[in-house]
Design a protein around this motif. Structure first.
Motif, PDB file in Angstrom:
ATOM      1  N   LEU A  91       0.832  -1.207   0.000  1.00 18.30           N
ATOM      2  CA  LEU A  91       0.000   0.000   0.000  1.00 18.30           C
ATOM      3  C   LEU A  91       0.867   1.258   0.000  1.00 18.30           C
ATOM      4  CD1 LEU A  91      -2.780  -1.033   2.553  1.00 18.30           C
ATOM      5  CD2 LEU A  91      -3.122  -0.513   0.134  1.00 18.30           C
ATOM      6  N   TYR A 111      -5.235  -6.740  -1.089  1.00 16.90           N
ATOM      7  CA  TYR A 111      -5.812  -5.593  -0.405  1.00 16.90           C
ATOM      8  C   TYR A 111      -7.210  -5.887   0.124  1.00 16.90           C
ATOM      9  CZ  TYR A 111      -1.989  -3.097  -2.682  1.00 16.90           C
ATOM     10  OH  TYR A 111      -0.756  -2.680  -3.107  1.00 16.90           O
ATOM     11  N   PRO A 135      -1.605   3.499   3.492  1.00 17.27           N
ATOM     12  CA  PRO A 135      -1.813   2.460   4.514  1.00 17.27           C
ATOM     13  C   PRO A 135      -2.504   2.993   5.763  1.00 17.27           C
ATOM     14  CG  PRO A 135       0.528   2.979   4.252  1.00 17.27           C
ATOM     15  CD  PRO A 135      -0.182   3.621   3.118  1.00 17.27           C
ATOM     16  N   VAL A 195      -6.214   3.284   4.918  1.00 16.87           N
ATOM     17  CA  VAL A 195      -6.863   1.964   4.888  1.00 16.87           C
ATOM     18  C   VAL A 195      -7.101   1.453   6.303  1.00 16.87           C
ATOM     19  CG1 VAL A 195      -6.539  -0.453   4.235  1.00 16.87           C
ATOM     20  CG2 VAL A 195      -5.969   1.358   2.615  1.00 16.87           C
TER      21      VAL A 195
END
Length: 671
Positions: free
Chosen positions: A409, A474, A665, A668
């Protein structure tokens, strides 16, 4: 390929990349040739273990997610199959002369001088093989027999409880034995002077003789001091001797994996005695049994299948419709295609060769500036270090205990940023001077709609494969290793749909995977053993203390680390650099309160710089293997200078602005 047809440059390429055949094919004879050729031939059968491991991995994914069934046996079987391939790959690379070596001196020799260097290399390789055999025997002895001498066969200890540990350890012992026999055969060939670019009647160059004498003199003196003084030398002197011995040995051209492995064993015995040898053997065994490493052959196999199918060429043709009317459009489309290729395979060498075969002739035909065309192919092909799934980041995550998903990521933005910088540079230069990148003719652009649709269809399957691999990671559907197996199946099915699957495609892809992984993993074996020994000597605490107590600011410390990586990158492969430095650097980064994910992106960007930088610069050698004969290595390296400067700028941005890498990241995780 006769000796008369080969140049010095050709020899260097043959040793450094997979494109050219090994010189052993042209050898005049000798007992080692029969063994080496048998190993190479049988390697084709062994390589099919990768295919079996892929099928089992897919089975594991299906039964776990759809039937919630236990898959311990599948997990352990895949690890064992791949471990055997890794070990055999070491023999295969030795037989085909595919191990990475620092050959700036070695590749420029011939005749009697090459004969002498080959003899020295074979002798050092024999020492390495015997030492590894002794280390492996210490494992096998405990794994196969009880102290009373009864057969017991060590088991895994899992619910399935197979005897795979005992089998893998025995495989390591057998491998070491074959390496020793291969070394003896190469000693005999060098002695007779009938090896590649050797001459029995030609004496070695006097300067070369003096150089080898000096090298061995230094090694003998250092070895005497090391074995007589041992631990009393102290970690500071021991560190200097360890680094110095690496530098001296690699000058002979011995494979890098053998250098690190041999030094690890010698320092173990000198520092701890023969009782310390099990440390080396246990590090080697642990390394080949790392489940995360299974992703490497899967991604290599993806790249090999992609390279041999027509998907990459169709992808490139489709990009022409998108970028054809831009200034420097063919160069820009090459970079866009490189991003897609990197997202599919993560393997750098294959991308550069592929673009060199497809894009470079096209740009030269259209009258593009040669330096611009060369730089575009090498820089674009090297994006595989940054665009996930990057093998560089997988190895970094393994050695640093950092989440590979977070690394993937984090590298998305820097990777796309770097590709964008390349595109901006090309577009700007071609706008200021249109002669650098002439436009595609109108006739080529005005193709019928049916042809445009057919070409655009070529994008569908590669995009589907990239989406499958990255989406499964992911989306939390599969681990990196499982996603790699899904990617292999995706590329294979795509080739099947395109009716491109042949026995030759499967066989050659698997063989290339075996050789590539053998080269990568054996460097890892030696480096893992060396790092383990050095840490036990107290080296990690010594370096950590020296850096943290230096009074330098965290930023200065990171800059020092970056400088060390740049220097190492000038003459070492990224695999060796990662495995030697990251176990030491990353704990320091964590103690400084910095993010190891961010440092991993810096490492990957630094290694991308090293991929283009002379004198080692693998990208230049990959391109040279498929470039026109009048394109010299010096011309290639000169063409890469602007792109290296762009890489340094991008590296500086990520260094001073960590959020460029970390925002995705973090976002996320926050959602």
């Amino acid at each position: 390929m006769s000796q008369e047809k080969l140049t010095v440059d050709d020899v260097g390429i043959a040793d450094q990349i997979e494109v050219l055949k090994s010189a052993l094919e042209d050898d005049k004879g000798g007992p080692q040739n029969l063994l080496d050729r048998s190993i190479i031939s049988f390697g084709g059968a062994v390589s099919f273990l990768f295919a079996i491991a892929t099928v089992i991995s897919i089975y594991e994914i299906v039964v776990r997610y759809f039937f919630n069934a236990p898959t311990i046996w599948a997990h352990e079987t895949v690890i064992a199959l791949v471990a055997v391939c890794y070990l055999y790959g070491g023999m295969q690379c030795f037989a085909a002369d595919k191990h990475i070596r620092i050959g700036l001196i070695y590749f420029s020799t011939s005749g009697g001088t090459r004969r002498m260097l080959d003899f020295v290399n074979a002798l050092l390789a024999l020492f390495f093989a015997l030492a590894i055999a002794y280390a492996a025997y210490t494992m096998v002895e405990k794994s196969w027999w009880t102290p009373q001498g009864d057969l017991r066969l060590e088991k895994s200890g899992s619910a399935w409880n197979p005897i795979t540990p005992a089998l893998v350890k025995m495989a390591l012992l057998i491998t070491a034995g074959f390496l020793a026999i291969q070394s003896i055969g190469q000693l005999w060939t060098a002695w007779r002077g009938n090896g590649f670019r050797q001459s029995a009647g030609e004496p070695p160059n006097k300067l070369a003789l003096i150089g080898i004498a000096v090298v061995f003199g230094i090694l003998l003196i250092g070895g005497y001091v090391l074995f007589t003084e041992g631990r009393s030398l102290g970690i500071q002197t021991g560190s200097l001797m360890l680094v110095g011995s690496i530098m001296v040995l690699i000058l002979t051209g011995i494979p890098l994996a053998f250098v690190t492995g041999l030094i690890a064993l010698l320092f173990t015995i000198a520092w701890f005695g023969t009782m310390g040898v099990p440390l080396v053997s246990s590090r080697i065994y642990s390394f080949v049994n790392e489940y995360v490493l299974v992703a490497i052959p899967m991604f290599v196999l993806m790249a090999s299948l992609l390279d041999r199918s027509g998907m990459a060429r169709d992808l490139y043709d489709a990009m022409r419709l998108v970028a054809g009317r831009l200034k420097g459009g063919v160069a820009i489309q090459t970079l866009i295609a490189a991003v897609f290729l990197a997202a599919i395979s993560g393997i750098i060498g294959g991308e550069i060769v592929l673009l060199g075969l497809i894009a470079l002739p096209q740009m030269l035909r259209l009258g593009y500036n040669r330096a611009l065309a060369i730089g575009t192919v090498c820089a674009g092909g090297s994006l595989g270090t940054m665009i996930p799934p990057s093998i560089v980041l997988i190895v970094y995550g393994l050695t640093s205990s950092v989440s590979i998903g977070d690394l993937f990521l984090a590298t998305v933005t820097p990777g796309l940023m770097l590709a964008s910088f390349y595109i901006i540079y090309i577009y700007t230069r071609c706008t200021l001077d249109p002669d650098l990148g002439p436009a595609i003719s109108q006739e080529e652009l005005d193709i019928p709609l049916s042809e445009k649709v057919a070409k655009l269809k070529g994008v569908v399957l590669p995009v589907f494969v990239a989406f499958t691999v990255l989406g499964s990671i992911y989306g939390g559907i599969a681990s990196v290793t499982e996603a790699a197996a899904m990617g292999v199946v995706g590329v294979f099915v795509s080739a099947l749909i395109r009716r491109e699957v042949t026995w030759a495609l499967i066989r050659d892809s698997l063989r290339q995977t075996l050789e590539t992984c053998g080269m990568i993993i054996w460097i890892g074996l030696g480096a893992a053993a060396l790092v383990g020994v050095y840490n036990l000597m107290g080296g990690n605490r010594f370096i950590e203390g020296a850096i943290l107590n230096s009074g330098a600011t965290p930023l200065v410390i990171v800059l020092i680390m970056m400088a060390i990586l740049v220097v190492l990158g000038l003459f070492m492969d990224w695999i060796g650099i990662a495995l030697l430095t990251m176990p030491i650097f990353v704990p320091i980064i964590i103690k400084l309160g910095m993010d190891p994910v961010w440092f991993g992106i810096l490492f990957a960007m630094n290694m991308q710089v090293s991929y283009l930088s002379p004198p080692f610069g693998p990208a230049a050698f990959y391109l040279k293997s498929v470039a026109p004969k009048d394109m010299s290595l010096s011309e290639i390296f000169r063409a890469l200078i602007p792109f290296i400067a762009i890489q340094v700028v991008a590296l500086a941005i990520v260094l001073f602005f960590p959020e460029v890498a970390l925002w995705l990241p973090n976002w996320v995780k926050g959602n």
